[in-house]
Enzyme design. Structure first.
Site: not given
Length: 257
Positions: A28-30, A203
């Site tokens: 994932d990124y954020d 997350d």
């Protein structure tokens, strides 16, 4: 967070996963590679995280992908990663190409957009993000009372419409008109690249769809607090970097052999 501070069980799991013939590394990124910030346009990834992804993608029989709720265009602008790192945006709706909605989905997307705009108009701190296959309502900068009011209005309104799928994340509610999610994206990546093992780091609540599709021999790493189906956890994006660093070292050794 030094690599040696990682959970010994996680280190062993990574050692097994990185020894397979074909490895898929997804993140994932954020909140995973980029710390959460108030302004999403300022959510920049940790430089070391990008460096690990670039190096992993250069290894033999190793596929690397970012799987995010963000539109793929945003991911490209924020990361400037090489083409070897695959960018899967909009919760899997943007995979090989831009989102292709049917006429019915496109009409529904417009109706959802109009309804959301009307429901949250005038609510301070509430921000609407328009994506190719969804509309996201962010309440991070709203008061708890206003956030609850916006979320309730969405849940009792367009979230109940036929053809609309509701995804809840950290202080965000997203309404999708497609059936893709991070789980379907990871499963498709596994099949396409014939991966023998998958590492996924995430997350948010929406990352649980990806953790759900992991199989025996795969490694799921939850970044931060919260209930999860992932088998392992690190506290923050710096911990995610250490997971990637260890993965790189182990995978480099395995492919060299």
């Amino acid at each position: 967070m030094p690599e040696t501070s990682l959970d010994p069980d996680l280190r062993q799991a990574l050692a097994r996963a990185t020894g397979v013939d074909r490895l898929l590394v997804c993140s994932d990124y954020d909140g995973t590679l980029a710390p959460i910030v108030t302004d999403p346009d300022q959510a920049y990834p940790l430089p070391a995280a990008l460096d690990m992804l670039r190096q992993l993608a250069a290894l033999p029989r190793t596929t690397v992908a970012l799987v995010s709720g963000r539109p793929r265009e945003q991911l490209a602008a924020l990361t400037s990663l090489p083409p070897a790192v695959l960018l899967v945006g909009s919760h899997g709706s943007e995979y090989h190409a831009a989102v292709q909605l049917t006429p019915e989905q496109a009409e529904l997307h417009q109706r959802v957009t109009t309804a959301v705009d009307q429901l949250v108009a005038g609510l301070p701190g509430v921000r609407v993000e328009y994506k190719p296959a969804s509309v996201a309502v962010h309440t991070r900068t709203a008061s708890p009372a206003i956030a609850a009011r916006a979320q309730q209005a969405i849940a009792e309104g367009p979230a109940r419409w036929p053809g609309v799928r509701q995804l809840r994340g950290k202080e965000v509610v997203e309404l999708l008109v497609s059936r893709s999610d991070k789980g379907t994206a990871v499963a498709a990546l596994r099949d396409e690249h014939a991966a023998d093992a998958v590492l996924f780091l995430g997350d948010d609540v929406t990352d649980e769809h990806a953790f759900e599709v992991l199989q025996s021999g795969d490694v799921g790493v939850k970044v931060g607090p919260g209930a999860t189906r992932a088998g392992y956890r690190v506290p923050d994006p710096s911990g995610a970097v250490q997971v990637l660093a260890l993965t790189l070292r182990l995978r480099r050794h395995a492919t060299a052999g």
